[in-house]
Write a protein that holds these residues in place. Structure first.
Motif, PDB file in Angstrom:
ATOM      1  N   ALA A   1      32.797  90.769 -25.873  1.00  0.00           N
ATOM      2  CA  ALA A   1      34.374  90.761 -25.585  1.00  0.00           C
ATOM      3  C   ALA A   1      34.718  91.835 -24.553  1.00  0.00           C
TER       4      ALA A   1
ATOM      5  N   GLU B   1      36.114  77.191 -26.530  1.00  0.00           N
ATOM      6  CA  GLU B   1      35.758  77.714 -27.862  1.00  0.00           C
ATOM      7  C   GLU B   1      36.882  78.830 -28.154  1.00  0.00           C
ATOM      8  N   PHE B   2      36.927  79.474 -27.262  1.00  0.00           N
ATOM      9  CA  PHE B   2      38.042  80.674 -27.411  1.00  0.00           C
ATOM     10  C   PHE B   2      39.651  80.261 -27.539  1.00  0.00           C
TER      11      PHE B   2
ATOM     12  N   LEU C   1      39.972  86.085 -23.244  1.00  0.00           N
ATOM     13  CA  LEU C   1      38.620  85.821 -23.249  1.00  0.00           C
ATOM     14  C   LEU C   1      38.515  84.452 -22.619  1.00  0.00           C
ATOM     15  N   ALA C   2      39.281  83.451 -22.965  1.00  0.00           N
ATOM     16  CA  ALA C   2      39.337  82.122 -22.665  1.00  0.00           C
ATOM     17  C   ALA C   2      39.444  82.225 -21.005  1.00  0.00           C
TER      18      ALA C   2
ATOM     19  N   TRP D   1      42.138  86.117 -27.756  1.00  0.00           N
ATOM     20  CA  TRP D   1      41.309  84.887 -27.469  1.00  0.00           C
ATOM     21  C   TRP D   1      41.795  84.540 -26.297  1.00  0.00           C
TER      22      TRP D   1
ATOM     23  N   ARG E   1      39.954  79.105 -31.038  1.00  0.00           N
ATOM     24  CA  ARG E   1      40.197  80.249 -31.837  1.00  0.00           C
ATOM     25  C   ARG E   1      41.815  80.780 -31.718  1.00  0.00           C
ATOM     26  N   ALA E   2      42.291  80.488 -30.591  1.00  0.00           N
ATOM     27  CA  ALA E   2      43.689  81.165 -30.422  1.00  0.00           C
ATOM     28  C   ALA E   2      44.747  80.322 -30.746  1.00  0.00           C
TER      29      ALA E   2
ATOM     30  N   PRO F   1      37.080  74.974 -33.196  1.00  0.00           N
ATOM     31  CA  PRO F   1      35.904  75.831 -32.941  1.00  0.00           C
ATOM     32  C   PRO F   1      34.723  75.716 -33.782  1.00  0.00           C
TER      33      PRO F   1
ATOM     34  N   LEU G   1      33.990  86.788 -34.770  1.00  0.00           N
ATOM     35  CA  LEU G   1      34.242  87.505 -33.494  1.00  0.00           C
ATOM     36  C   LEU G   1      33.044  87.403 -32.793  1.00  0.00           C
TER      37      LEU G   1
ATOM     38  N   TYR H   1      45.991  88.530 -31.877  1.00  0.00           N
ATOM     39  CA  TYR H   1      44.960  87.610 -31.933  1.00  0.00           C
ATOM     40  C   TYR H   1      44.983  86.529 -30.602  1.00  0.00           C
ATOM     41  N   TRP H   2      46.357  86.246 -30.629  1.00  0.00           N
ATOM     42  CA  TRP H   2      46.517  85.355 -29.353  1.00  0.00           C
ATOM     43  C   TRP H   2      46.173  85.978 -28.066  1.00  0.00           C
TER      44      TRP H   2
END
Length: 617
Positions: free
Chosen positions: A184, A255-256, A234-235, A231, A259-260, A173, A178, A227-228
């Protein structure tokens, strides 16, 4: 490249049904994993002796999976060390150095020995790696064991899943911040209104509450599984809106995911309630990004987790579990079931578990948002997931019987069986709620036509498709291709479509070509193809033509072949793998395309003074 070899011919058997029972394994015979006893044990009259390999892991009999892997790796290291010592003692030259003497001499013993040794070492290394990956399937992996805890071993369950599922590494990433809260919330809203109505793994309120917690100034401690979830949602939302692998939506999706991934060890850890949901999110994303992930492996691991946690069976005492918790458990199972059936069928592979092993009632309906445009205004609509779950059950029945069953086992009157399943799917379509969102209804109707063709087409049982059955395939493929082309071209509510739809287009186009090759002259000549004599089940009527006024069957055929290519080319801009589908179809249909365009040119001669088009140009 070795990685591509492994994904093309996957050896990782852990994602398929649970391991053979102890009796079949000792006798070295195939075990079909039926419950409560496999077929081999039933035929031998030893149903009570049929014990699954997972029984080895009963309390007090645990065997460390990580320890088994470490022993296997140690064995491979010894074999590689021996190979290197042989190289040093036998080879006159190092494998990376030029041979001594004149390199142009073809009879140089040094050159020959060096080449032979390089090939032997490479072959041995490939065999060792293939053996190691293959051995995963023979080790009884129980996804509820604590051997995979990150704090106890470097070999975590998440790393095993990602190693098997990853095609190309996800880039690091570019930022650790955030995204803007408005971004979001828009992506979470998109997921709630487009994905949750079909796959209600968790309620949308949970997502909105999580976003609120994340963007508070003094937020609470957020768990890795949360968090998983954040992200990956969002992905999935970003990838769903992408129309090209070079656009901004796709770049954000990758990118998301990056981050996951640091939270994967905790989110996918076995024995926790969030494991199956986290694996389902990875499966959903992999269907949208085949460049980085192969959906076949994540859904296999998800099914294994479902079986190990017992979600494929309703609790024995339902009254001890609240109705809401029971429905959530059932939705989790049927989301897994629906994805497993869809992915297995599109890849023409076996299901992860048989229907006979399942005893889960359909969940109660829930009210879901019906807006499919990403708008923040949404009305409430009927649960669209229940019709999808029921369709997957119908597909599973005939797919298991026609494609996954024992070809030596007699299935009486296959034709009547196929017409019966056709009728059951038609009756299912007639019961669809009238107020179902238009985009979901359209997706289900396309799935229905795909199922009709799949069920009628030639199968592993060797039944011959009648001329009337081929005529039905001809009609259904044209209707399917006309609509999927418009969807791909106009990007109308395309959030419910994935890379697997490119594979479906290739399948439908291939069946269309096969029909034209076999009875094309009969169809194009306008000859009547009568319905077969009624047997135990009446054959279905020919579907109503939806493209009236667009020409005769010759024009329809040419347009259908052209639209298959155009659709795959549009999908190819989004998923590079779809370009391989296009290339395969062009080769498959070249002769038929040439014949059809030649017929058109002969039927419609060009005006005097104009050149005739070159067939196939």
């Amino acid at each position: 490249m070795l990685r591509s070899k492994l994904t093309d011919s996957p050896l990782l058997k852990v994602s398929r049904p649970v391991s053979a029972c102890s009796r079949c394994r000792s006798a070295k015979v195939k075990c079909d994993n039926k419950l409560p006893a496999c077929t081999a044990c039933e035929k031998a009259g030893r149903e009570k002796e049929c014990t699954a390999a997972n029984d080895q892991f009963a309390r007090g009999k645990e065997r460390s999976y990580v320890a088994a892997l470490e022993l296997r790796i140690e064995k491979l290291e010894r074999r590689l060390g021996y190979a290197r010592s042989m190289k040093d003692s036998v080879a006159l030259n190092g494998p990376d150095e030029p041979p001594a003497g004149d390199p142009n001499r073809k009879d140089s013993m040094a050159f020959i020995r060096a080449a032979i040794h390089r090939k032997a070492v490479q072959t041995q290394e490939d065999a060792d790696i293939n053996t190691l990956v293959s051995d995963f399937g023979y080790l009884a992996v129980n996804t509820t064991t604590r051997d995979f805890e990150p704090s106890e071993s470097n070999m975590t369950f998440a790393r095993l899943v990602l190693a098997a599922s990853t095609n190309e590494p996800v880039p690091t990433p570019r930022t650790a911040d955030l995204p803007a809260e408005s971004t979001a919330r828009a992506l979470v809203q998109f997921y709630e209104t487009n994905v949750i109505p079909i796959y209600p793994v968790f309620p949308g309120t949970l997502l909105h509450a999580l976003v609120s917690d994340l963007y508070q100034q003094h937020r609470r401690q957020i768990r890795s599984s949360e968090y998983w979830l954040f992200w990956m949602v969002l992905a999935i939302s970003s990838a769903s809106q992408s129309r090209s692998r070079r656009d901004e939506h796709y770049q954000h999706a990758v990118e998301f995911v990056g981050r996951a991934l640091p939270h994967a060890d905790r989110a996918l850890r076995p024995g926790y309630g969030t494991q199956v949901q986290s694996l389902l999110l990875l499966t959903q994303y992999s269907m949208l990004d085949p460049a980085h992930f192969d959906s076949w492996h994540p859904i296999g691991f998800t099914c294994r987790a479902v079986v190990d946690q017992g979600l494929h069976q309703d609790p024995p005492h339902i009254q001890q579990m609240g109705q809401d918790a029971l429905n959530e458990r059932r939705r989790t199972f049927y989301c897994t079931y629906a994805l497993d059936r869809a992915i297995s069928m599109v890849h023409a592979r076996a299901f992860s578990f048989y229907d006979e092993a399942v005893c889960v009632a359909l969940p109660s309906p829930f009210q879901a948002s019906s807006t499919l445009s990403g708008s923040t205004t949404a009305k409430r609509s009927p649960d669209a997931s229940l019709p999808l779950f029921r369709l997957r059950q119908l597909q599973s029945e005939w797919y298991q019987a026609l494609y996954q069953g024992n070809p030596n086992e007699h299935l009486p009157d296959i034709t009547s069986f196929i017409w019966q399943k056709y009728r059951e799917m038609w009756e299912w379509s007639e019961r669809l709620p009238p107020d179902m969102p238009a985009a979901i209804r359209e997706m289900l109707e396309l799935e229905l036509r795909y199922s009709y063709v799949y069920c009628i087409a030639s199968n592993a049982r060797g039944a011959q498709v009648s001329a009337y059955g081929k005529l039905l395939i001809f009609d259904h493929v044209i209707s399917y291709v006309d609509r999927i082309y418009d969807i791909a071209k106009l990007a109308e509510n395309a959030a419910v479509y994935t890379y697997h739809d490119a594979l479906r287009v290739l399948f439908m186009g291939s069946q269309f070509v096969a029909v034209l090759q076999e009875i094309g002259d009969l169809i194009l000549s306008g000859s009547s193809i009568p319905s077969p004599a009624p047997g135990k089940v009446l054959p279905p009527p020919r579907p109503v033509r939806l493209d009236r006024g667009t020409g005769d069957d010759l024009d329809r055929s040419v347009r259908c072949l052209e639209r298959v290519k155009l659709t795959l080319r549009l999908y190819g801009d989004r998923w590079e793998s779809a370009l391989s589908c296009l290339k395969n179809f062009e080769g498959l249909s070249a002769e038929v395309w040439k014949n059809l365009t030649t017929r058109q040119a002969m039927r419609n001669p060009a005006p005097t003074g104009q050149w005739l088009p070159i067939p196939g140009a």
